[in-house]
Design an enzyme around this catalytic site. Structure first.
Site, PDB file in Angstrom:
ATOM      1  N   GLU A 171       0.906  -1.287   0.084  1.00 46.61           N
ATOM      2  CA  GLU A 171       0.016   0.128   0.191  1.00 46.61           C
ATOM      3  C   GLU A 171       0.859   0.963   0.028  1.00 46.61           C
ATOM      4  O   GLU A 171       0.609   2.088   0.832  1.00 46.61           O
ATOM      5  CB  GLU A 171      -0.929   0.304   1.005  1.00 46.61           C
ATOM      6  CG  GLU A 171      -1.793  -1.218   1.220  1.00 46.61           C
ATOM      7  CD  GLU A 171      -2.907  -1.112   2.357  1.00 46.61           C
ATOM      8  OE1 GLU A 171      -2.907  -0.445   3.411  1.00 46.61           O
ATOM      9  OE2 GLU A 171      -3.745  -2.041   2.424  1.00 46.61           O
ATOM     10  N   ASN A 212       2.316  -4.911  -3.074  1.00 43.28           N
ATOM     11  CA  ASN A 212       0.768  -5.320  -3.022  1.00 43.28           C
ATOM     12  C   ASN A 212       0.063  -4.042  -2.710  1.00 43.28           C
ATOM     13  O   ASN A 212       0.396  -3.191  -1.925  1.00 43.28           O
ATOM     14  CB  ASN A 212       0.854  -6.099  -1.633  1.00 43.28           C
ATOM     15  CG  ASN A 212      -0.447  -6.960  -1.647  1.00 43.28           C
ATOM     16  OD1 ASN A 212      -1.225  -7.608  -2.530  1.00 43.28           O
ATOM     17  ND2 ASN A 212      -1.038  -7.041  -0.383  1.00 43.28           N
ATOM     18  N   HIS A 248     -10.488  -6.119  -2.426  1.00 42.83           N
ATOM     19  CA  HIS A 248     -11.639  -5.791  -1.630  1.00 42.83           C
ATOM     20  C   HIS A 248     -12.679  -5.073  -2.328  1.00 42.83           C
ATOM     21  O   HIS A 248     -12.627  -3.850  -2.456  1.00 42.83           O
ATOM     22  CB  HIS A 248     -11.056  -4.844  -0.330  1.00 42.83           C
ATOM     23  CG  HIS A 248      -9.930  -5.465   0.468  1.00 42.83           C
ATOM     24  ND1 HIS A 248     -10.236  -6.743   1.303  1.00 42.83           N
ATOM     25  CD2 HIS A 248      -8.507  -5.382   0.663  1.00 42.83           C
ATOM     26  CE1 HIS A 248      -9.224  -7.171   1.934  1.00 42.83           C
ATOM     27  NE2 HIS A 248      -8.253  -6.396   1.681  1.00 42.83           N
ATOM     28  N   GLU A 276      -6.403 -10.556  -1.310  1.00 43.63           N
ATOM     29  CA  GLU A 276      -6.959 -10.555  -0.171  1.00 43.63           C
ATOM     30  C   GLU A 276      -8.366 -10.456  -0.623  1.00 43.63           C
ATOM     31  O   GLU A 276      -9.314  -9.750  -0.073  1.00 43.63           O
ATOM     32  CB  GLU A 276      -6.664  -9.240   0.623  1.00 43.63           C
ATOM     33  CG  GLU A 276      -5.090  -9.034   1.004  1.00 43.63           C
ATOM     34  CD  GLU A 276      -4.816  -7.755   1.524  1.00 43.63           C
ATOM     35  OE1 GLU A 276      -5.658  -7.030   2.176  1.00 43.63           O
ATOM     36  OE2 GLU A 276      -3.571  -7.565   1.631  1.00 43.63           O
ATOM     37  N   ASP A 278     -12.417 -10.188  -1.122  1.00 40.84           N
ATOM     38  CA  ASP A 278     -13.900 -10.098  -0.326  1.00 40.84           C
ATOM     39  C   ASP A 278     -15.001  -9.373  -1.145  1.00 40.84           C
ATOM     40  O   ASP A 278     -14.126  -8.380  -1.871  1.00 40.84           O
ATOM     41  CB  ASP A 278     -13.718  -9.917   0.924  1.00 40.84           C
ATOM     42  CG  ASP A 278     -12.955  -8.752   1.586  1.00 40.84           C
ATOM     43  OD1 ASP A 278     -12.773  -7.938   0.553  1.00 40.84           O
ATOM     44  OD2 ASP A 278     -12.255  -8.671   2.491  1.00 40.84           O
TER      45      ASP A 278
HETATM   46  O1  9MR Z   1      -7.313  -7.991   8.448  1.00 43.32           O
HETATM   47  C1  9MR Z   1      -6.463  -7.061   9.257  1.00 43.32           C
HETATM   48  C2  9MR Z   1      -6.857  -6.638  10.441  1.00 43.32           C
HETATM   49  O2  9MR Z   1      -7.300  -7.628  11.368  1.00 43.32           O
HETATM   50  C3  9MR Z   1      -6.037  -5.576  11.029  1.00 43.32           C
HETATM   51  O3  9MR Z   1      -6.819  -4.929  11.872  1.00 43.32           O
HETATM   52  C4  9MR Z   1      -6.076  -4.474   9.992  1.00 43.32           C
HETATM   53  C5  9MR Z   1      -5.000  -3.289  10.332  1.00 43.32           C
HETATM   54  O4  9MR Z   1      -4.828  -2.570   9.391  1.00 43.32           O
HETATM   55  O5  9MR Z   1      -5.363  -5.147   8.725  1.00 43.32           O
HETATM   56  C6  9MR Z   1      -6.121  -5.874   8.431  1.00 43.32           C
HETATM   57  O6  9MR Z   1      -5.546  -6.588   7.074  1.00 43.32           O
HETATM   58  C7  9MR Z   1      -5.270  -5.652   6.111  1.00 43.32           C
HETATM   59  C8  9MR Z   1      -4.195  -6.314   5.389  1.00 43.32           C
HETATM   60  O7  9MR Z   1      -3.081  -6.371   6.206  1.00 43.32           O
HETATM   61  C9  9MR Z   1      -3.859  -5.200   4.145  1.00 43.32           C
HETATM   62  N1  9MR Z   1      -4.895  -4.853   3.511  1.00 43.32           N
HETATM   63  C10 9MR Z   1      -6.030  -4.394   4.117  1.00 43.32           C
HETATM   64  C11 9MR Z   1      -6.544  -5.343   4.993  1.00 43.32           C
HETATM   65  C12 9MR Z   1      -7.960  -5.249   5.576  1.00 43.32           C
HETATM   66  O8  9MR Z   1      -7.630  -3.890   6.469  1.00 43.32           O
END
Ligand code: 9MR
Length: 498
Positions: A171, A212, A248, A276, A278
């Site tokens: 990101e 990513n 997402h 990732e 969904d």
């Molecule tokens: O699913 C993850 C969640 O448990 C955390 O709180 C969050 C913190 O930023 O990160 C989530 O995973 C993220 C991933 O690492 C990067 N892309 C977005 C995902 C959803 O927020």
């Protein structure tokens, strides 16, 4: 005794059907399916991971250390998914919460779980602005590069040889394609990306190295920025193997340019993955939304299968209860393949069908292999999608007849293909009224026995020509409600009942 008899099935058909069903799905097997713990019911046919692997891609999931204590989640993760991404356990705030103090315990537990279940692991993630301890973001610029290199080297060395890939940088872009003004960019400018990749390669030469990001799935300013960066890195010989597209998505909004976008990256000699996935929807879910979600998952799956160099798809969570969506988008959710009881949703059926689960003649090897080669051929000619499933518009009509008595019923259903494309292999998902339990079926396998049920074709009736029909049926017990099944969707597409 029957309270309603609309038509009696032809006796010859009934005999043939019952003989076939005995060999395919016995009453005992259906009863056993009904007794399986939540989450296991979806494992009846070939698993997602098996189907995906037969097509040359992987289908993965993300789980956390806390999920390891949940037998339903671990059961589904290991049976249905072939790749594991630790949700949080390899992020900087877990791994190195204070300078030089490394904690690999949580990540190690997830890698051990993956290895014990022959799953691959995606490392996620080495350099990210979020879940970054304040000691890093508070460093003077002159010390950030040293901290980043030490973190990457120590972490990638610890997991050396154990990971399929690392999301080395996560990101890094704003929505307009400019670099995010995080600690790494402030200290090193855009060169931090090349530096991170080189450092990771030196520590673990066998892990594929990825960048990513999210909202880069379609053609847009942000994906242009990723493309330009990737092209520049490749031309400089920086070790970059793949681009992750988080995926997402919002219900009904899979970008139409997804395939073209993925292909411009594979044309650079990179592999690509949906990392990732969904598809979130406004709650509560209903039949129409779930059918749309099925089309969305099928569309993403078909696109990956059609792009040589798309090596796999990972969902972000196993089921709706462990998804990040409701906590981040109030009022939205139901974003995964499994519902709140870890039962497979129409999207699950649509995905396995896209992966070829119900093809009448099982010949998965005829599809192009998406083998994770580091040098995919940049073909711009359209690749045939390997799915037999319809992917758009209502293409089916379902009519039914019920014969019911005080504790039981039989229901015969007829599926008509109202589309213009032949259906090759079908799975009809539908909802049974509460209290009904299927005890046997004919002309189809029917599973699980209660609730959200899927009927799949047998070897001889998988093809439905445009305008053609197939019929199947089942017997069920009931506890007072002998009403008809409803909310039909064929290969993930909602059917009319008129
Ligand atoms: O699913 C993850 C969640 O448990 C955390 O709180 C969050 C913190 O930023 O990160 C989530 O995973 C993220 C991933 O690492 C990067 N892309 C977005 C995902 C959803 O927020």
């Amino acid at each position: 005794m029957p309270v309603r008899t609309l038509r009696t099935p032809h006796p010859r058909n009934a005999r043939r059907a019952l003989g076939t069903v005995a060999a395919t799905v016995t009453a005992a097997a259906l009863a056993a399916a009904a007794l399986l713990p939540a989450g296991q019911a979806g494992a009846a046919g070939p698993s997602l991971r098996t189907l995906a692997e037969s097509k040359g891609i992987y289908f993965g999931t993300a789980i956390s250390q806390f999920d390891l204590g949940n037998a339903t989640i671990t059961g589904l993760a290991s049976s249905q998914f072939g790749m594991l991404t630790p949700t949080n356990e390899m992020k900087w705030d877990t791994v190195e919460s204070s300078p030089g103090n490394f904690n690999f315990g949580p990540g190690d537990r997830l890698v051990s779980f993956a290895q014990a279940n022959s799953m691959k692991t995606r490392g996620h993630t080495l350099v990210w602005h979020s879940q970054l301890p304040s000691w890093v973001s508070n460093l003077p610029n002159s010390q950030v590069q040293g901290a980043m290199r030490n973190h990457i080297t120590t972490t990638a060395t610890h997991y050396k040889g154990k990971l399929y890939a690392w999301d080395v940088v996560n990101e890094m872009f704003n929505e307009d394609g400019s670099f995010r003004n995080d600690a790494f960019y402030r200290a090193m400018g855009s060169g931090f990306v090349a530096d991170a990749l080189r450092t990771a390669r030196a520590a673990d030469p066998s892990a594929k190295l990825y960048l990513n990001d999210y909202n880069t799935e379609g053609l847009n300013a942000k994906s242009d920025a990723m493309y330009n960066l990737a092209k520049s890195l490749k031309s400089q010989g920086v070790p970059l193997d793949g681009i992750g597209f988080q995926g997402h998505f919002i219900l009904g909004q899979i970008p139409s340019s997804l395939k073209a976008n993925l292909e411009r990256f594979t044309a650079l000699g990179l592999e690509v993955a949906i990392t990732e996935l969904d598809v979130r929807m406004p709650l509560p879910a209903d039949g129409a939304k779930l059918a749309q979600q099925g089309r969305d998952f099928a569309s993403v799956t078909n696109t990956c299968l059609a792009v040589k160099g798309c090596v796999g798809i990972s969902q972000w969570a196993v089921g709706d209860p462990d998804s990040w969506v409701p906590g981040t988008f109030p009022g939205e959710g139901a974003a995964t393949l499994y519902d709140n009881n870890y039962q497979p949703k129409p999207a699950y059926t649509a995905t396995v069908n896209a992966l070829g689960a119900s093809t009448a003649s099982p010949s998965p090897s005829t599809s192009p292999s998406n083998s994770p080669s580091p040098s995919p051929s940049p073909s711009s000619s359209p690749s045939p999608t390997s799915s037999p499933s319809p992917t758009g518009g209502a293409t089916c009509k379902v009519t039914g007849e019920i014969n019911a008595w005080n504790t039981g019923l039989t229901e015969n259903l007829t599926i008509t293909n109202t589309g213009s494309t032949t259906v090759n292999g079908w799975a009809l998902a539908f909802t049974l009224p509460g209290g009904q339990t299927v005890t046997n079926g004919w002309n189809a396998t029917v599973s699980p026995a209660t609730g959200q049920v899927t009927a799949r074709n047998l070897s001889y009736n998988g093809t439905i020509a445009p305008g053609g029909s197939v019929s199947f049926g089942f017997q069920a017990t009931h506890s007072g409600n002998a009403g008809p099944a409803g909310q039909f969707s064929l290969n993930g597409v909602a059917c009319s009942t008129a």
